[in-house]
Design an enzyme around this catalytic site. Structure first.
Site, mmCIF file in Angstrom:
data_model
loop_
_atom_site.group_PDB
_atom_site.id
_atom_site.type_symbol
_atom_site.label_atom_id
_atom_site.label_comp_id
_atom_site.label_asym_id
_atom_site.label_seq_id
_atom_site.Cartn_x
_atom_site.Cartn_y
_atom_site.Cartn_z
ATOM 1 N N LYS A 73 0.785 -1.250 0.000
ATOM 2 C CA LYS A 73 0.000 0.000 0.000
ATOM 3 C C LYS A 73 0.814 1.295 0.000
ATOM 4 C CE LYS A 73 -0.284 0.333 4.998
ATOM 5 N NZ LYS A 73 -1.012 0.739 6.170
ATOM 6 N N SER A 125 -9.741 2.090 -2.322
ATOM 7 C CA SER A 125 -9.178 3.290 -1.693
ATOM 8 C C SER A 125 -9.675 4.544 -2.395
ATOM 9 C CB SER A 125 -7.654 3.228 -1.801
ATOM 10 O OG SER A 125 -7.100 4.475 -1.499
ATOM 11 N N THR A 148 -7.926 6.724 -3.251
ATOM 12 C CA THR A 148 -6.888 7.085 -4.217
ATOM 13 C C THR A 148 -7.384 6.889 -5.651
ATOM 14 O OG1 THR A 148 -4.538 6.863 -4.677
ATOM 15 C CG2 THR A 148 -5.709 4.834 -4.329
ATOM 16 N N TYR A 166 0.255 2.336 -7.285
ATOM 17 C CA TYR A 166 -0.578 1.734 -6.234
ATOM 18 C C TYR A 166 -2.060 1.951 -6.560
ATOM 19 C CZ TYR A 166 -3.268 1.562 -1.882
ATOM 20 O OH TYR A 166 -4.237 1.307 -0.949
ATOM 21 N N LYS A 195 -5.379 -0.673 -7.461
ATOM 22 C CA LYS A 195 -6.719 -0.678 -6.832
ATOM 23 C C LYS A 195 -7.805 -0.564 -7.900
ATOM 24 C CE LYS A 195 -5.716 -1.349 -2.659
ATOM 25 N NZ LYS A 195 -6.210 -2.472 -1.888
#
Ligand code: NAD
Ligand code: UDP
Length: 335
Positions: free
Chosen positions: A83, A123, A125, A147, A151
C-alpha cells in the site's frame, strides 16, 4: 459465517477481525506477514476472547489458499495488498504482481471452492484529484500512481467477475484515511521504518521517536494551505465490513461505497488535535509538496449511510486519543 480475511494481521485486518469474532463469525486469516506481526493476531484473539485460524501464506499461492479454504468458507474479505504509494512508483511491477496477481489467484481459488461473496478494500486514491469535493462514488476515476492503478484494476476485475456470475456478490469499499486504534490500546497501526502516513508520523513525533513532522506543502488552496483529507476511525471502518458482508449476502451484483466521515481536516488541524490529545507539542517544519499529492479529498458517504446503514461514529478527538494510547503503550509497535 465462515470467513476468510486476507491480510488479517495488518492494521485494518486486525481491527476488522476483532469485530468479526465478536459478532460470532468463524474467522480464518491468511497473511504472509510481509508488513505485519503475528503478535497482532494473538492480541486480536485476546480482545475477542475467541480464537481464529491463522494460515501463514501468500494470496499468490494456490497451495496456501487451498489450505485456507479447507473446511469451507462462505465469504472472503480481501485486504491483502502492498500500500505504499512512493514505493509503488519505484517498484511498480512488484505492486502489480502482488496486488493484481494476488487478487486473480484468490478469485480463481474462490471459484474452485464455489465461494461467491467478496468484500474488497479499495481506496479513495482511485479518485485522484477530484473535480469537486466531497466526492461521490460515480465521480470520474483517475489514478495518479501505480498503487492507485492496482486498486482500480482490482475493482474492475471484481466487477467483471460479478457480471459473469449472476449469483456472485461483491462490495468495493473505498476507504478514505483510516486512523486511530482499538480503544484498549492493544492493537494499532505499526508501520515499518519511517511512516508514510500523517497520523503515525505525528504520533511518533509526540512520543519523541522523531524530531519533527515535515508538512508537505502549505500553499494548497485549502483553509490554511495544508492538505485536507477525510480521516475516519479504524473501528468505524472495521464495522463497515460487517455491514458490507450483510449487504453482500442479500444483494447479488457489485456494490461500491465510500467510507469516510464526510468532514475534512487539514494537516495543521490534525497536528492541533493531536497536541490536545497527547498534551505534547508537535514540532513541524514546512516542506515542499509531496509528489502525487492532491490538495483536498473528502468523501460523500451518503450511499454507505443509507444503503449499508453505516455511519462513522468516532470524532477526531477519539481518533487522536486512541492513536496516542496505542503509541504510548506500544512505543515500538509490536516489537
Ligand atoms: P497493512 O499493510 O497493515 O495490511 C495488509 C496486510 O496484507 C499485511 O498484514 C501484509 O502482510 C498482508 N499482505 C500483503 N501482501 C500479501 C500477500 N501477497 N499475501 C498475503 N498477505 C499479504 O495495510 P492496511 O492499512 O491494513 O491496509 C489493508 C488494505 O486496505 C490494503 O488493501 C490497502 O491497500 C487498503 N487501504 C488502506 C488504506 C490505509 O490508509 N491504511 C487506505 C485505503 C485502502
Ligand atoms: N502529510 C504531511 N507530512 C507527512 C505525511 C503526510 O504533511 O509526513 C500530509 C500529506 O501531504 C496529506 C496528508 O498529510 O496532505 C495525509 O497524508 P497521508 O499520507 O496520511 O494520506 P494520503 O495522502 O494517502 O491521503
Amino acid at each position: 459465517m465462515r470467513l476468510l480475511v486476507t491480510g488479517g494481521a495488518g492494521y485494518i485486518g486486525s481491527h476488522t477481525s476483532v469485530l468479526l469474532l465478536e459478532a460470532g463469525h468463524d474467522v480464518t486469516v491468511i497473511d504472509n506477514l510481509c508488513n505485519s506481526s503475528p503478535m497482532a493476531l494473538e492480541r486480536v484473539q485476546e480482545l475477542a476472547g475467541r480464537s481464529l485460524r491463522f494460515v501463514e501464506g501468500d494470496v499468490r499461492s494456490r497451495e496456501d489458499l487451498n489450505r485456507a479454504f479447507e473446511g469451507g468458507i462462505d465469504a472472503v474479505i480481501h485486504l491483502a495488498a502492498l500500500k505504499a504509494v512512493g514505493e509503488s512508483c519505484e517498484k511498480p511491477l512488484r505492486y502489480f504482481e502482488n496486488n493484481i496477481g494476488g487478487t486473480i489467484c484468490l478469485m480463481q481459488v474462490m471459484e474452485v471452492h464455489g465461494v461467491q461473496r467478496l468484500v474488497f478494500s479499495s481506496s479513495a486514491t482511485v479518485y485522484g484529484q477530484a473535480e469537486s469535493v466531497p466526492v461521490r462514488e460515480d465521480a470520474p476515476l483517475r489514478v495518479t500512481n501505480p498503487y492507485g492503478r492496482t486498486k482500480l484494476v482490482m475493482e474492475q476485475l471484481i466487477q467483471d467477475w460479478c457480471a459473469a456470475q449472476p449469483k456472485a456478490s461483491a462490495v468495493l469499499l473505498r476507504y478514505f484515511n483510516p486512523v486511530g486504534a482499538h480503544p484498549s490500546g492493544r492493537i494499532g497501526e505499526d508501520p515499518r521504518g519511517e511512516p508514510n502516513n500523517l497520523m503515525p508520523y505525528i504520533a511518533q513525533v509526540a512520543l519523541g521517536r522523531r524530531e519533527f513532522l515535515r508538512v508537505h506543502g502549505d500553499d494548497y488552496p485549502t483553509i490554511d494551505g495544508t492538505g485536507v483529507r477525510d480521516y475516519l476511525h479504524v473501528m468505524d471502518l472495521a464495522d463497515a465490513h460487517l455491514k458490507a458482508l450483510k449487504y453482500a449476502v442479500a444483494n447479488p451484483g457489485c456494490g461500491v461505497f465510500n467510507l469516510g466521515t464526510g468532514r475534512g481536516y487539514s494537516v495543521r488541524e490534525m497536528v492541533a488535535a493531536f497536541e490536545v490529545a497527547s498534551g505534547r507539542e508537535i514540532h513541524c517544519r514546512i516542506g515542499g509538496r509531496r509528489a502525487g499529492d492532491v490538495s483536498e479529498l473528502t468523501a460523500d458517504p451518503s450511499r454507505a449511510n443509507e444503503i449499508l446503514s453505516w455511519r462513522a461514529a468516532h470524532d477526531l478527538a477519539a481518533m487522536c486519543a486512541d492513536t496516542w494510547r496505542w503509541q504510548q503503550q506500544n512505543p515500538t509497535g509490536y516489537e
